[in-house]
Motif scaffolding. Structure first.
Motif, PDB file in Angstrom:
ATOM      1  N   TRP A 531      -6.257   4.178 -14.383  1.00  9.19           N
ATOM      2  CA  TRP A 531      -6.812   5.140 -13.441  1.00  9.19           C
ATOM      3  C   TRP A 531      -5.729   5.691 -12.516  1.00  9.19           C
ATOM      4  CZ3 TRP A 531     -10.426   8.416 -12.483  1.00  9.19           C
ATOM      5  CH2 TRP A 531     -10.813   8.730 -11.184  1.00  9.19           C
ATOM      6  N   TYR A 532      -4.833   4.826 -12.061  1.00 12.12           N
ATOM      7  CA  TYR A 532      -3.776   5.265 -11.168  1.00 12.12           C
ATOM      8  C   TYR A 532      -2.812   6.217 -11.882  1.00 12.12           C
ATOM      9  CZ  TYR A 532      -5.229   1.984  -7.557  1.00 12.12           C
ATOM     10  OH  TYR A 532      -5.940   1.340  -6.577  1.00 12.12           O
ATOM     11  N   ASN A 538      -2.339  13.970 -12.179  1.00 18.29           N
ATOM     12  CA  ASN A 538      -3.117  15.170 -11.849  1.00 18.29           C
ATOM     13  C   ASN A 538      -3.019  15.605 -10.385  1.00 18.29           C
ATOM     14  OD1 ASN A 538      -5.001  15.990 -14.292  1.00 18.29           O
ATOM     15  ND2 ASN A 538      -4.877  13.763 -14.299  1.00 18.29           N
ATOM     16  N   PHE A 539      -2.512  14.718  -9.506  1.00 18.38           N
ATOM     17  CA  PHE A 539      -2.496  15.044  -8.079  1.00 18.38           C
ATOM     18  C   PHE A 539      -1.142  14.669  -7.469  1.00 18.38           C
ATOM     19  CE2 PHE A 539      -6.823  13.866  -9.344  1.00 18.38           C
ATOM     20  CZ  PHE A 539      -7.472  15.071  -9.097  1.00 18.38           C
ATOM     21  N   ASP A 540      -0.799  15.372  -6.393  1.00 15.30           N
ATOM     22  CA  ASP A 540       0.449  15.066  -5.700  1.00 15.30           C
ATOM     23  C   ASP A 540       0.341  13.787  -4.886  1.00 15.30           C
ATOM     24  OD1 ASP A 540       2.279  17.577  -6.065  1.00 15.30           O
ATOM     25  OD2 ASP A 540       0.289  18.377  -5.633  1.00 15.30           O
ATOM     26  N   CYS A 541      -0.795  13.585  -4.267  1.00 18.15           N
ATOM     27  CA  CYS A 541      -1.012  12.382  -3.471  1.00 18.15           C
ATOM     28  C   CYS A 541      -2.495  12.038  -3.519  1.00 18.15           C
ATOM     29  CB  CYS A 541      -0.522  12.560  -2.031  1.00 18.15           C
ATOM     30  SG  CYS A 541      -0.642  14.232  -1.362  1.00 18.15           S
ATOM     31  N   PHE A 542      -2.793  10.776  -3.269  1.00 20.17           N
ATOM     32  CA  PHE A 542      -4.180  10.339  -3.369  1.00 20.17           C
ATOM     33  C   PHE A 542      -4.382   9.086  -2.538  1.00 20.17           C
ATOM     34  CE2 PHE A 542      -1.768   8.714  -6.970  1.00 20.17           C
ATOM     35  CZ  PHE A 542      -2.060   7.359  -6.980  1.00 20.17           C
ATOM     36  N   THR A 543      -5.632   8.820  -2.205  1.00 24.23           N
ATOM     37  CA  THR A 543      -6.016   7.622  -1.458  1.00 24.23           C
ATOM     38  C   THR A 543      -6.830   6.720  -2.373  1.00 24.23           C
ATOM     39  OG1 THR A 543      -6.024   8.829   0.627  1.00 24.23           O
ATOM     40  CG2 THR A 543      -7.246   6.761   0.558  1.00 24.23           C
ATOM     41  N   ALA A 544      -6.432   5.456  -2.468  1.00 22.71           N
ATOM     42  CA  ALA A 544      -7.097   4.535  -3.389  1.00 22.71           C
ATOM     43  C   ALA A 544      -6.899   3.103  -2.900  1.00 22.71           C
ATOM     44  CB  ALA A 544      -6.540   4.706  -4.807  1.00 22.71           C
ATOM     45  N   PHE A 549      -2.279  -0.352  -8.842  1.00 20.83           N
ATOM     46  CA  PHE A 549      -1.409   0.815  -8.926  1.00 20.83           C
ATOM     47  C   PHE A 549      -0.209   0.527  -9.820  1.00 20.83           C
ATOM     48  CE2 PHE A 549      -0.111  -1.381  -4.993  1.00 20.83           C
ATOM     49  CZ  PHE A 549       1.253  -1.511  -5.178  1.00 20.83           C
ATOM     50  N   ASN A 550       0.276   1.566 -10.438  1.00 20.92           N
ATOM     51  CA  ASN A 550       1.372   1.482 -11.391  1.00 20.92           C
ATOM     52  C   ASN A 550       2.646   1.945 -10.701  1.00 20.92           C
ATOM     53  OD1 ASN A 550       3.239   1.959 -13.499  1.00 20.92           O
ATOM     54  ND2 ASN A 550       1.575   2.391 -14.942  1.00 20.92           N
ATOM     55  N   THR A 551       3.607   1.031 -10.524  1.00 21.90           N
ATOM     56  CA  THR A 551       4.813   1.369  -9.761  1.00 21.90           C
ATOM     57  C   THR A 551       5.685   2.403 -10.461  1.00 21.90           C
ATOM     58  OG1 THR A 551       5.980  -0.525 -10.744  1.00 21.90           O
ATOM     59  CG2 THR A 551       4.878  -0.876  -8.629  1.00 21.90           C
ATOM     60  N   PHE A 580       0.271  -3.432   0.496  1.00 21.00           N
ATOM     61  CA  PHE A 580       0.690  -2.331  -0.367  1.00 21.00           C
ATOM     62  C   PHE A 580       2.175  -2.426  -0.734  1.00 21.00           C
ATOM     63  CE2 PHE A 580      -3.047  -0.905   1.936  1.00 21.00           C
ATOM     64  CZ  PHE A 580      -3.827  -0.402   0.913  1.00 21.00           C
ATOM     65  N   ARG A 581       2.731  -3.619  -0.589  1.00 18.74           N
ATOM     66  CA  ARG A 581       4.115  -3.863  -0.988  1.00 18.74           C
ATOM     67  C   ARG A 581       4.151  -4.683  -2.273  1.00 18.74           C
ATOM     68  NH1 ARG A 581       7.649  -2.675   3.351  1.00 18.74           N
ATOM     69  NH2 ARG A 581       6.706  -2.957   5.428  1.00 18.74           N
ATOM     70  N   LEU A 582       5.148  -4.409  -3.074  1.00 20.76           N
ATOM     71  CA  LEU A 582       5.475  -5.235  -4.220  1.00 20.76           C
ATOM     72  C   LEU A 582       6.976  -5.484  -4.189  1.00 20.76           C
ATOM     73  CD1 LEU A 582       3.387  -3.828  -7.223  1.00 20.76           C
ATOM     74  CD2 LEU A 582       3.071  -5.992  -6.028  1.00 20.76           C
ATOM     75  N   GLU A 583       7.354  -6.764  -4.135  1.00 21.48           N
ATOM     76  CA  GLU A 583       8.755  -7.157  -4.099  1.00 21.48           C
ATOM     77  C   GLU A 583       9.505  -6.436  -2.980  1.00 21.48           C
ATOM     78  OE1 GLU A 583      10.308  -6.532  -8.002  1.00 21.48           O
ATOM     79  OE2 GLU A 583       9.102  -8.141  -8.886  1.00 21.48           O
ATOM     80  N   GLY A 584       8.836  -6.313  -1.839  1.00 23.33           N
ATOM     81  CA  GLY A 584       9.460  -5.731  -0.663  1.00 23.33           C
ATOM     82  C   GLY A 584       9.388  -4.226  -0.565  1.00 23.33           C
ATOM     83  N   ASP A 585       8.929  -3.542  -1.609  1.00 18.60           N
ATOM     84  CA  ASP A 585       8.854  -2.083  -1.608  1.00 18.60           C
ATOM     85  C   ASP A 585       7.444  -1.620  -1.251  1.00 18.60           C
ATOM     86  OD1 ASP A 585      11.524  -1.820  -2.383  1.00 18.60           O
ATOM     87  OD2 ASP A 585      11.006  -1.980  -4.518  1.00 18.60           O
ATOM     88  N   LEU A 586       7.369  -0.602  -0.390  1.00 22.38           N
ATOM     89  CA  LEU A 586       6.076  -0.059   0.043  1.00 22.38           C
ATOM     90  C   LEU A 586       5.664   1.081  -0.876  1.00 22.38           C
ATOM     91  CD1 LEU A 586       3.898  -0.193   2.343  1.00 22.38           C
ATOM     92  CD2 LEU A 586       5.136   1.717   3.399  1.00 22.38           C
ATOM     93  N   TYR A 587       4.443   1.009  -1.417  1.00 22.73           N
ATOM     94  CA  TYR A 587       3.980   2.033  -2.351  1.00 22.73           C
ATOM     95  C   TYR A 587       2.794   2.836  -1.820  1.00 22.73           C
ATOM     96  CZ  TYR A 587       7.091   0.147  -5.870  1.00 22.73           C
ATOM     97  OH  TYR A 587       8.210  -0.243  -6.560  1.00 22.73           O
TER      98      TYR A 587
END
Length: 901
Positions: A531-532, A538-544, A549-551, A580-587
């Motif tokens: 889904w992500y 299809n979109f520039d930005c989204f709220t979910a 989520f797929n990094t 909303f972080r994975l391995e220190g990165d904010l997504y």
């Protein structure tokens, strides 16, 4: 029966007026021949822009069609209008105002030149709907390319009003069928129903197939309890049409007496009065629990699941688990003399043209083009396959018949060729429905009962006069050169948030003239597995949400965040950022947190002289208040808590473990003394109205909610009014919210939060503009339901005033109760392994609440659970997959071979 099942069933009823269809739509990819567009008196120019309104999740499919249409008609541009947006802004139904069908239709036809609609274009018999929708008959009669004979016979009447105006063009048809058990016909020595069988054949079959089994009845035929979907619907519709909407009670009795006789003899289950329809559904579900009581024939839609059966998904067979896959289907009977051959009940999707359009030539070209395509976006989805193309040629060329189960093709084809499509005179249907139900239940004479119903008819209201001009909204102008356009998506159905988001978009676009945000709130990812990934593409930005989520598809926000001042970063709690972080990165930039809470009727508690619950209450406090709020008085009834067998909260609050997964091996406890004692307590709470069992009680739930008779119910944070959203009715009492009561151990309804964040697609060409937009969203105090992610906003007087001081305190307390769960824990809780046991548990609870003897049921369910666990726990569940689900299903079949699957 759960809420969604009941609503789907009620959708088949006849109490419909001009409603929008939420259906997938798409492009078959076949390029039709272009229509010969007739001349028009409209003000069409060499370059014309028209608008077309459908729901947002249909956009991508219709835009593909729009592109093809423009290639074939370069002088016409079609602009998509998102009806989800229109609905959310209150232009159709303003929150708090009584729903008005005239206002609804007026605003609808002013939204766009053309509109995707459901059939039934009748508000009442006094309203000429060509006031709102253009009559298409003159357009198609002057267009030699239209080929009306290509449509299924009679379907062009489906979009007519009672004045004969063709105010819509049919695009798809969804038919009903008569399902039957071949074994029952074999046992009775009867031939199977075939296309073309007659009413006399049907009556003989019902008589031969019905049988008594002690105090139980196996019906020869189980009808839908609402006349609108009944086997009689076409006969009644033909009677009304031939009498211009009048009812000849004596003549109608002659036409339906055979049905009354069979129903009074107990051979078929007839239509019911409104208050008995819920009973009819419950009875229907119970009859399908055993093969011996299962009706020999029953009516349903082509995509119905087997009543009381098990749903499962097979990507190679979209009809897997459906009735049409497991049983046989026949079309409706027809008259032997050919006098009434259009009998098969069908629902039609139409495209309409606003009477206010100034471009009728272009609008007709677009509608004609649409009729030459089959709107199916994903051929693995059974719902889409239920909607046959309205044109016979499209059904052939686009492979519709290749997807219908082969054994059902002759019956489905015959049903479409003999469809009963038009459906006016709703008020008369109500009267006839009521008279039939009373006649059957009271062994009365139908003619006399019906005449009484007619005599009680209220005076015909003065026809509504609407002389204001219909003005279609101007198409959106192209963006000025140099403006950065970004597409923002949020999967949103909360009406309050919809309105707030539309306002936020307008304000941002005004404030930032170099950036233009387009809001999307409805989207169909098609067959996308991720889904992500679909949203990012299809979109520039989204709220979910925070999980899944797929990094590789969403942007790492570290660099954008590093350019912000320290005060911005510190305004988000580290705990929220970490989600909303994975391995220190904010997504994602955190947006809001929501958790399950307890809503309560403050007025009811006050009337009972009870205090409002405290923020730190526990389960015992809850039961004490719910018990005190309940009343068994007929003069002043009330209920404590809206409960469902699927509700883990009550079981956990009483310390009940239906399955102990912590033992080695895990142990089922269905036959334990603790379970027996719990069920006895549950039955007593139900009898005392401390608990209201919402399962199979949708109509009653409506009644007690709207009349303020319910003290407590679970609701997501910020959605205490969820029951009333979109109803157009004022909430008749004050609603408060508190955290869910504390219980020993984890309460799954309150121990984790539903967190949302703002993502930027890694494929966006304008990440900077998206960053400015999501920062702007984070500053808004009244945008999202729940607790805002920014500390300054959650602590601001503005936000507190918007939600109310008491609710704000309850929100903060509820969030403080959260016990963070990582992704592995979430996955472990959602494994397939406990699904069957949960179903068996629910069956036990439902049986107990209905007053059945449950000891034998408990023993049987214990045996099933033990056998299932032995099988399921031996499987390798490390990687969820379709194959794994099939293995769990095989374990369930092994443990419960007599179950419905």
């Amino acid at each position: 029966m759960n809420t969604s099942q009941y609503k789907s069933w009620k959708f088949l009823s006849f109490l419909l007026v001009v409603v929008l269809v939420l259906v997938n739509a798409g492009c078959s990819g076949r390029a039709p021949s272009g229509p010969n567009i007739p001349p028009s008196s409209g003000s069409d120019t060499e370059s014309t822009t028209i608008t077309f309104a459908a729901h947002g999740y249909q956009r991508q499919f219709f835009e593909a069609l729009i592109k093809t249409f423009h290639e074939q008609n370069p002088d016409i541009t079609v602009q998509f209008v998102d009806l989800t947006q229109v609905l959310s802004t209150g232009q159709i139904a303003t929150p708090g105002e009584e729903w008005n069908p005239y206002t609804y239709v007026r605003n609808l036809v002013q939204a766009a030149d053309t509109i995707l609609m459901q059939g039934f274009f009748t508000i009442d018999t006094t309203t000429d709907m060509s006031r709102y929708f253009r009559d298409l008959r003159p357009l198609y009669e002057s267009d030699p390319s239209f080929q009306p004979d290509d449509f299924w016979p009679g379907i062009l009447t489906a979009c007519e009003d009672t004045f004969g105006n063709m105010v819509g063009l049919p695009l798809t048809a969804s038919i009903m069928g008569i399902f039957y058990d071949q074994a029952a016909f074999d046992a009775a020595g009867l031939p199977y129903p075939q296309p073309g069988w007659t009413w006399d054949d049907f009556q003989k079959a019902v008589t031969a197939l019905a049988e008594k089994q002690g105090n139980e009845t196996r019906y020869g035929f189980y009808d839908l309890p609402d006349l609108g979907g009944s086997i009689l619907a076409s006969l009644v519709s033909d009677h009304l049409a031939s009498h211009a909407g009048d009812i000849d009670a004596a003549a109608l009795q002659d036409e339906v007496q055979w049905y009354i006789d069979l129903a009074q003899a107990g051979m078929l289950s007839g239509v019911k009065a409104g208050e008995d329809m819920q009973y009819a559904w419950d009875e229907r579900m119970k009859l399908f629990e055993t093969e011996t009581l299962r009706p020999a024939m029953w009516i349903d839609s082509l995509i119905s699941a087997v009543p009381n059966g098990e749903m499962y998904y097979d990507p190679n067979n979209p009809f897997s688990g459906m009735t049409i896959d497991q049983f046989s289907v026949a079309p409706f009977p027809v008259s032997a003399d050919g006098s009434a051959n259009h009998t098969n009940r069908s629902w039609v999707e139409c495209a309409a043209m606003s009477s206010g359009t100034t471009q009728p030539r272009a609008a007709w070209a677009w509608l004609n083009f649409l009729s030459r395509h089959w709107f199916v976006t994903d051929k693995t989805q059974v719902y889409e396959l239920s909607r046959a193309p309205s044109r016979q040629s499209v059904a052939e060329s686009d492979g519709y018949w290749d997807l219908v189960p082969a054994k059902a093709v002759p019956s489905v084809r015959y049903a479409l060729e003999h469809g009963s499509f038009n459906f006016n005179y709703i008020g008369q249907f109500v009267e006839i429905n009521s008279a039939l139900a009373k006649t059957i239940s009271d062994n009365a004479k139908f003619e006399l009962v019906l005449e009484t119903e007619i005599a009680a008819r209220p005076p015909t209201p003065t026809p509504f006069v609407d002389n204001a001009p219909i003005v279609v909204a101007t198409p959106q102008a192209p963006l000025p050169e140099g403006v950065t356009a970004i597409k923002y998506f949020i999967n949103e159905y909360n009406q309050n948030e919809m309105v707030a988001l539309n306002t936020a978009v307008e304000q941002f676009n005004q404030r930032s003239p170099d950036t233009h945000v387009s809001l999307f709130m409805d989207f169909n990812g098609g067959s996308e597995e991720d889904w992500y990934t679909a949203m990012a593409r299809n979109f520039d930005c989204f709220t979910a949400g925070q999980f899944g989520f797929n990094t590789t598809q969403v942007l790492n926000l570290n660099s954008l965040l590093s350019n912000e001042p320290a005060s911005f970063v510190s305004d988000f709690s580290p705990q929220m950022m970490d989600k909303f972080r994975l391995e220190g990165d904010l997504y994602a930039l955190p947006a809001s947190s929501r958790v399950q809470m307890m809503a309560y009727n403050a007025d009811l508690l006050a009337r009972r002289g009870l205090p409002t619950p405290s923020i730190d209450w526990d389960f015992d406090d809850f039961i004490e208040l719910a018990s005190a709020a309940a009343s068994t008085s007929d003069a002043d009834p009330s209920y404590g808590y809206m409960y469902s067998p699927y509700d883990d909260f009550i079981s956990l609050g009483k310390g009940i473990k239906w399955v102990d997964m912590e033992t080695d091996p895990p142990q089922a406890n269905f036959d334990s003394p603790q379970i027996q004692a719990f069920l006895n307590w549950l039955m007593n709470m139900n009898q005392e109205r401390v608990l209201f069992n919402q399962e199979n009680n949708w109509e009653k739930m409506n009644t007690i909610m709207y009349s303020g008779q319910l003290a407590f119910w679970a609701a997501m944070m910020g959605e205490k009014d969820w029951f009333f959203q979109g109803s157009g009715q004022q909430i008749p009492f004050k609603i408060g919210m508190v955290p869910m009561p504390r219980i020993d151990g984890d309460n799954p309804m309150a121990s984790w939060s539903n967190d949302r964040g703002h993502y930027i697609s890694a494929q966006s060409e304008n990440p900077g503009a998206c960053w400015d937009w999501i920062k702007y969203l984070s500053e808004q105090p009244n945008l999202f339901a729940g607790l805002p992610a920014r500390l300054s906003i959650a602590e601001s007087p503005t936000w507190e005033a918007a939600v109310g001081k008491e609710d704000a305190a309850a929100y903060r307390a509820a969030i403080a109760n959260i016990k963070p769960l990582d992704q592995n824990e979430i996955d472990a809780q959602s494994q397939f392994v406990l699904w069957p046991i949960t179903d068996w548990r629910n069956q036990v609870i439902q049986a107990a609440l209905e007053g059945q003897e449950i000891q034998s049921v408990l023993v049987a369910q214990q045996q099933k659970a033990e056998a299932y666990l032995d099988c399921a726990l031996a499987l390798d569940a490390s990687e969820p997959s379709y194959e794994l689900s099939e293995e769990y299903l095989a374990c369930r079949r092994q443990a419960d071979p007599d179950g419905n699957y």
